[in-house]
Scaffold this motif. Structure first.
Motif, PDB file in Angstrom:
ATOM      1  N   SER A 197      13.445   0.464  -6.532  1.00  0.00           N
ATOM      2  CA  SER A 197      12.207   0.166  -5.812  1.00  0.00           C
ATOM      3  C   SER A 197      11.123   1.122  -6.278  1.00  0.00           C
ATOM      4  CB  SER A 197      12.412   0.303  -4.300  1.00  0.00           C
ATOM      5  OG  SER A 197      13.394  -0.600  -3.834  1.00  0.00           O
ATOM      6  N   ALA A 198       9.881   0.669  -6.193  1.00  0.00           N
ATOM      7  CA  ALA A 198       8.770   1.515  -6.643  1.00  0.00           C
ATOM      8  C   ALA A 198       7.502   1.152  -5.891  1.00  0.00           C
ATOM      9  CB  ALA A 198       8.552   1.353  -8.148  1.00  0.00           C
ATOM     10  N   GLN A 199       6.588   2.099  -5.825  1.00  0.00           N
ATOM     11  CA  GLN A 199       5.276   1.905  -5.216  1.00  0.00           C
ATOM     12  C   GLN A 199       4.364   1.255  -6.254  1.00  0.00           C
ATOM     13  OE1 GLN A 199       2.350   1.456  -3.114  1.00  0.00           O
ATOM     14  NE2 GLN A 199       3.591   2.905  -1.956  1.00  0.00           N
ATOM     15  N   LEU A 200       3.833   0.076  -5.945  1.00  0.00           N
ATOM     16  CA  LEU A 200       3.053  -0.685  -6.911  1.00  0.00           C
ATOM     17  C   LEU A 200       1.795   0.051  -7.357  1.00  0.00           C
ATOM     18  CD1 LEU A 200       3.147  -3.343  -8.402  1.00  0.00           C
ATOM     19  CD2 LEU A 200       1.851  -4.397  -6.557  1.00  0.00           C
ATOM     20  N   ALA A 201       1.190   0.796  -6.453  1.00  0.00           N
ATOM     21  CA  ALA A 201      -0.036   1.516  -6.803  1.00  0.00           C
ATOM     22  C   ALA A 201       0.216   2.612  -7.832  1.00  0.00           C
ATOM     23  CB  ALA A 201      -0.661   2.118  -5.544  1.00  0.00           C
ATOM     24  N   ASP A 202       1.481   3.039  -7.957  1.00  0.00           N
ATOM     25  CA  ASP A 202       1.821   4.097  -8.912  1.00  0.00           C
ATOM     26  C   ASP A 202       2.355   3.540 -10.224  1.00  0.00           C
ATOM     27  OD1 ASP A 202       1.121   5.938  -6.999  1.00  0.00           O
ATOM     28  OD2 ASP A 202       3.156   6.195  -6.242  1.00  0.00           O
ATOM     29  N   LEU A 203       2.044   2.290 -10.526  1.00  0.00           N
ATOM     30  CA  LEU A 203       2.614   1.619 -11.700  1.00  0.00           C
ATOM     31  C   LEU A 203       2.447   2.439 -12.974  1.00  0.00           C
ATOM     32  CD1 LEU A 203       2.397  -2.174 -12.426  1.00  0.00           C
ATOM     33  CD2 LEU A 203       2.030  -0.543 -14.252  1.00  0.00           C
ATOM     34  N   GLN A 204       1.283   3.040 -13.152  1.00  0.00           N
ATOM     35  CA  GLN A 204       1.043   3.812 -14.368  1.00  0.00           C
ATOM     36  C   GLN A 204       1.930   5.050 -14.455  1.00  0.00           C
ATOM     37  OE1 GLN A 204      -0.804   2.635 -16.722  1.00  0.00           O
ATOM     38  NE2 GLN A 204      -1.645   0.906 -15.589  1.00  0.00           N
ATOM     39  N   LEU A 205       2.509   5.456 -13.330  1.00  0.00           N
ATOM     40  CA  LEU A 205       3.345   6.653 -13.293  1.00  0.00           C
ATOM     41  C   LEU A 205       4.834   6.329 -13.294  1.00  0.00           C
ATOM     42  CD1 LEU A 205       1.357   8.647 -10.562  1.00  0.00           C
ATOM     43  CD2 LEU A 205       1.091   8.772 -13.049  1.00  0.00           C
ATOM     44  N   TRP A 206       5.165   5.040 -13.327  1.00  0.00           N
ATOM     45  CA  TRP A 206       6.578   4.668 -13.287  1.00  0.00           C
ATOM     46  C   TRP A 206       7.317   5.263 -14.494  1.00  0.00           C
ATOM     47  CZ3 TRP A 206       6.639  -1.301 -12.045  1.00  0.00           C
ATOM     48  CH2 TRP A 206       6.220  -1.490 -10.722  1.00  0.00           C
ATOM     49  N   PRO A 207       8.577   5.646 -14.288  1.00  0.00           N
ATOM     50  CA  PRO A 207       9.367   6.137 -15.420  1.00  0.00           C
ATOM     51  C   PRO A 207       9.858   4.978 -16.276  1.00  0.00           C
ATOM     52  CG  PRO A 207      10.714   6.049 -13.453  1.00  0.00           C
ATOM     53  CD  PRO A 207       9.320   5.689 -13.016  1.00  0.00           C
ATOM     54  N   LYS A 208      10.422   5.297 -17.411  1.00  0.00           N
ATOM     55  CA  LYS A 208      11.068   4.272 -18.237  1.00  0.00           C
ATOM     56  C   LYS A 208      12.386   3.897 -17.587  1.00  0.00           C
ATOM     57  CE  LYS A 208      12.867   5.418 -22.256  1.00  0.00           C
ATOM     58  NZ  LYS A 208      12.990   5.764 -23.695  1.00  0.00           N
ATOM     59  N   LEU A 209      12.670   2.593 -17.551  1.00  0.00           N
ATOM     60  CA  LEU A 209      13.935   2.117 -16.993  1.00  0.00           C
ATOM     61  C   LEU A 209      14.914   1.850 -18.136  1.00  0.00           C
ATOM     62  CD1 LEU A 209      12.731  -0.431 -14.275  1.00  0.00           C
ATOM     63  CD2 LEU A 209      13.034   2.034 -14.088  1.00  0.00           C
ATOM     64  N   ILE A 210      16.123   2.360 -17.989  1.00  0.00           N
ATOM     65  CA  ILE A 210      17.171   2.128 -18.990  1.00  0.00           C
ATOM     66  C   ILE A 210      18.333   1.439 -18.282  1.00  0.00           C
ATOM     67  CG2 ILE A 210      18.691   3.173 -20.690  1.00  0.00           C
ATOM     68  CD1 ILE A 210      16.785   5.597 -20.706  1.00  0.00           C
ATOM     69  N   LEU A 211      18.541   0.186 -18.603  1.00  0.00           N
ATOM     70  CA  LEU A 211      19.567  -0.628 -17.945  1.00  0.00           C
ATOM     71  C   LEU A 211      20.705  -0.901 -18.919  1.00  0.00           C
ATOM     72  CD1 LEU A 211      20.261  -2.238 -15.345  1.00  0.00           C
ATOM     73  CD2 LEU A 211      19.145  -4.200 -16.406  1.00  0.00           C
ATOM     74  N   GLY A 213       4.155  -4.881   1.469  1.00  0.00           N
ATOM     75  CA  GLY A 213       3.706  -5.520   0.236  1.00  0.00           C
ATOM     76  C   GLY A 213       3.342  -4.571  -0.881  1.00  0.00           C
ATOM     77  N   SER A 214       3.082  -3.293  -0.552  1.00  0.00           N
ATOM     78  CA  SER A 214       2.727  -2.336  -1.594  1.00  0.00           C
ATOM     79  C   SER A 214       3.949  -1.823  -2.347  1.00  0.00           C
ATOM     80  CB  SER A 214       1.977  -1.145  -0.984  1.00  0.00           C
ATOM     81  OG  SER A 214       2.801  -0.458  -0.058  1.00  0.00           O
ATOM     82  N   VAL A 215       5.137  -2.223  -1.881  1.00  0.00           N
ATOM     83  CA  VAL A 215       6.390  -1.819  -2.521  1.00  0.00           C
ATOM     84  C   VAL A 215       6.989  -3.010  -3.252  1.00  0.00           C
ATOM     85  CG1 VAL A 215       8.753  -1.018  -2.112  1.00  0.00           C
ATOM     86  CG2 VAL A 215       6.863  -0.031  -0.816  1.00  0.00           C
ATOM     87  N   VAL A 216       7.490  -2.773  -4.464  1.00  0.00           N
ATOM     88  CA  VAL A 216       8.192  -3.827  -5.188  1.00  0.00           C
ATOM     89  C   VAL A 216       9.641  -3.413  -5.392  1.00  0.00           C
ATOM     90  CG1 VAL A 216       6.202  -4.791  -6.392  1.00  0.00           C
ATOM     91  CG2 VAL A 216       7.424  -2.870  -7.410  1.00  0.00           C
ATOM     92  N   HIS A 217      10.517  -4.417  -5.392  1.00  0.00           N
ATOM     93  CA  HIS A 217      11.939  -4.186  -5.612  1.00  0.00           C
ATOM     94  C   HIS A 217      12.361  -4.852  -6.917  1.00  0.00           C
ATOM     95  CE1 HIS A 217      12.242  -2.593  -1.578  1.00  0.00           C
ATOM     96  NE2 HIS A 217      11.778  -3.719  -1.073  1.00  0.00           N
ATOM     97  N   PHE A 218      13.244  -4.190  -7.642  1.00  0.00           N
ATOM     98  CA  PHE A 218      13.789  -4.711  -8.885  1.00  0.00           C
ATOM     99  C   PHE A 218      15.192  -5.242  -8.603  1.00  0.00           C
ATOM    100  CE2 PHE A 218      10.471  -1.916 -10.084  1.00  0.00           C
ATOM    101  CZ  PHE A 218      10.030  -2.268 -11.349  1.00  0.00           C
ATOM    102  N   TYR A 219      15.449  -6.468  -9.069  1.00  0.00           N
ATOM    103  CA  TYR A 219      16.745  -7.096  -8.857  1.00  0.00           C
ATOM    104  C   TYR A 219      17.383  -7.427 -10.199  1.00  0.00           C
ATOM    105  CZ  TYR A 219      14.981  -7.892  -4.100  1.00  0.00           C
ATOM    106  OH  TYR A 219      14.456  -7.723  -2.833  1.00  0.00           O
ATOM    107  N   LEU A 220      18.684  -7.190 -10.300  1.00  0.00           N
ATOM    108  CA  LEU A 220      19.442  -7.687 -11.441  1.00  0.00           C
ATOM    109  C   LEU A 220      20.011  -9.028 -11.001  1.00  0.00           C
ATOM    110  CD1 LEU A 220      22.096  -8.071 -13.300  1.00  0.00           C
ATOM    111  CD2 LEU A 220      20.170  -6.856 -14.311  1.00  0.00           C
ATOM    112  N   ILE A 221      19.600 -10.090 -11.671  1.00  0.00           N
ATOM    113  CA  ILE A 221      20.002 -11.448 -11.295  1.00  0.00           C
ATOM    114  C   ILE A 221      20.964 -11.977 -12.343  1.00  0.00           C
ATOM    115  CG2 ILE A 221      19.180 -13.777 -10.770  1.00  0.00           C
ATOM    116  CD1 ILE A 221      16.431 -12.505 -10.130  1.00  0.00           C
ATOM    117  N   ASN A 222      22.155 -12.322 -11.917  1.00  0.00           N
ATOM    118  CA  ASN A 222      23.216 -12.774 -12.819  1.00  0.00           C
ATOM    119  C   ASN A 222      23.513 -14.249 -12.568  1.00  0.00           C
ATOM    120  OD1 ASN A 222      25.429 -13.050 -14.491  1.00  0.00           O
ATOM    121  ND2 ASN A 222      26.841 -11.997 -13.108  1.00  0.00           N
TER     122      ASN A 222
END
Length: 315
Positions: A134-148, A89-98
């Protein structure tokens, strides 16, 4: 490194297994077991357990289309969905939904401190989704910028839009909303539409808005007799809020309920604030002590609430 967040691994030298919940560096990872305790371990000391997939994917590199009448061809509905891992649960996944009828070639790049890194490249078929990050939720403030970057493709005779580029640096407030059912997925999470329809201004409605009559008096709902100010009762997303935001929300809910009780001429109302460090209780008592509509206040039913609730007698 061959491991990613959410991978299920087993220790080589010990009878332990768990999910990868942190990428520390190129040689170290964090593994969380059933006890929810994260253990730093060299990547060389664990091995992948096959048969578990942390994310669902319907991606295919084979481009095959079903002919759809132009009038029924769906052109809008590209989403970025974020969901917690079912096991970690501490991990979140990003999905591209079409949800459109276009085939979508996509790339995902992360950028941090001016350094860009390719994270994903692939094709998302119509009416499908794919995990792209995927990213660690506790590190949200450290997440990089996402360019899609998204391209549109179809062999059918319909208008094909230009490339879609979305840049997003997520913050805690972006996850403040309630979770929703993610399209095409049997999961709940946070949802962002990437291809929102262009804003069309209706000139007539705009003109009418200048001549609207004064708004009617807003109806105020009657509050319940006992108002629980614990943050988990007020917001389902409280894990993303810091202590200052929580305190601000609790005070706002308190003031709103107190005003409603006064409007509805209730004789008394009880606020459940808990004990904690006493900060919230002290602030409520400070406000109540100066309020012109408050006759008195006291600890409410100690046999039920202990010292965690205050009963307010109104004038």
């Amino acid at each position: 490194m061959k491991y990613k967040l959410g991978d299920f691994v087993r220790f080589v030298d010990e009878k332990m297994e768990g999910f990868v919940t942190r990428i520390i560096d190129d040689e170290m990872i964090g593994v969380t077991g059933e006890d929810d305790f994260e253990i730093p371990v060299p990547a060389s000391k664990v091995t992948t357990v096959h048969g578990y997939q942390s994310g669902k994917s319907t991606n295919s590199d084979v481009i095959a289309e079903q002919k759809i009448p132009a009038a029924e061809f769906i052109t809008k509905g590209i989403y970025l969905g974020v969901a917690n891992d079912a096991k970690a649960g501490s991990v979140v996944h990003f999905y591209l939904i079409n949800t459109t009828d276009y085939i979508l070639p996509i790339t995902l790049i992360t950028e941090k401190l001016g350094i860009a890194k390719g994270e994903y490249v692939g094709i998302v078929q119509p009416k499908s989704n794919i995990k792209i990050y995927s990213a660690q939720l506790a590190d949200l403030q450290l997440w990089p910028k996402l360019i899609l970057n998204v391209l549109y493709y179809t062999t059918q005779s319909v208008k094909i839009p230009g490339p879609l580029t979305v840049e997003e640096k997520f913050k805690a407030k972006d996850f403040a909303g309630t979770k929703k059912n993610l399209p095409l997925m049997k999961e709940q999470g946070w949802l962002v539409q990437l291809d929102k329809p262009d804003l069309v201004i209706d000139a007539q409605k705009l003109k009418e808005s200048f001549f609207k009559p004064a708004e009617e008096k807003i109806a105020i709902d009657k509050p319940v007799q006992e108002v629980d100010l614990h943050i988990e009762k007020l917001r389902g997303d409280h894990v993303f809020l810091d202590s200052a935001e929580i305190f601000k929300l609790q005070l706002a809910h308190f003031n709103k309920a107190l005003d409603a009780a006064i409007v509805h001429q209730l004789p008394d109302i009880t606020f459940i604030h808990g004990t904690g460090n006493g900060t919230l209780k002290n602030e409520l008592h400070k406000i109540l002590g100066k309020h012109p509509k408050v006759q008195t206040f006291m600890d409410a039913r100690k046999e039920k609430f202990g010292f965690g609730a205050t009963r307010v007698i109104l004038k």
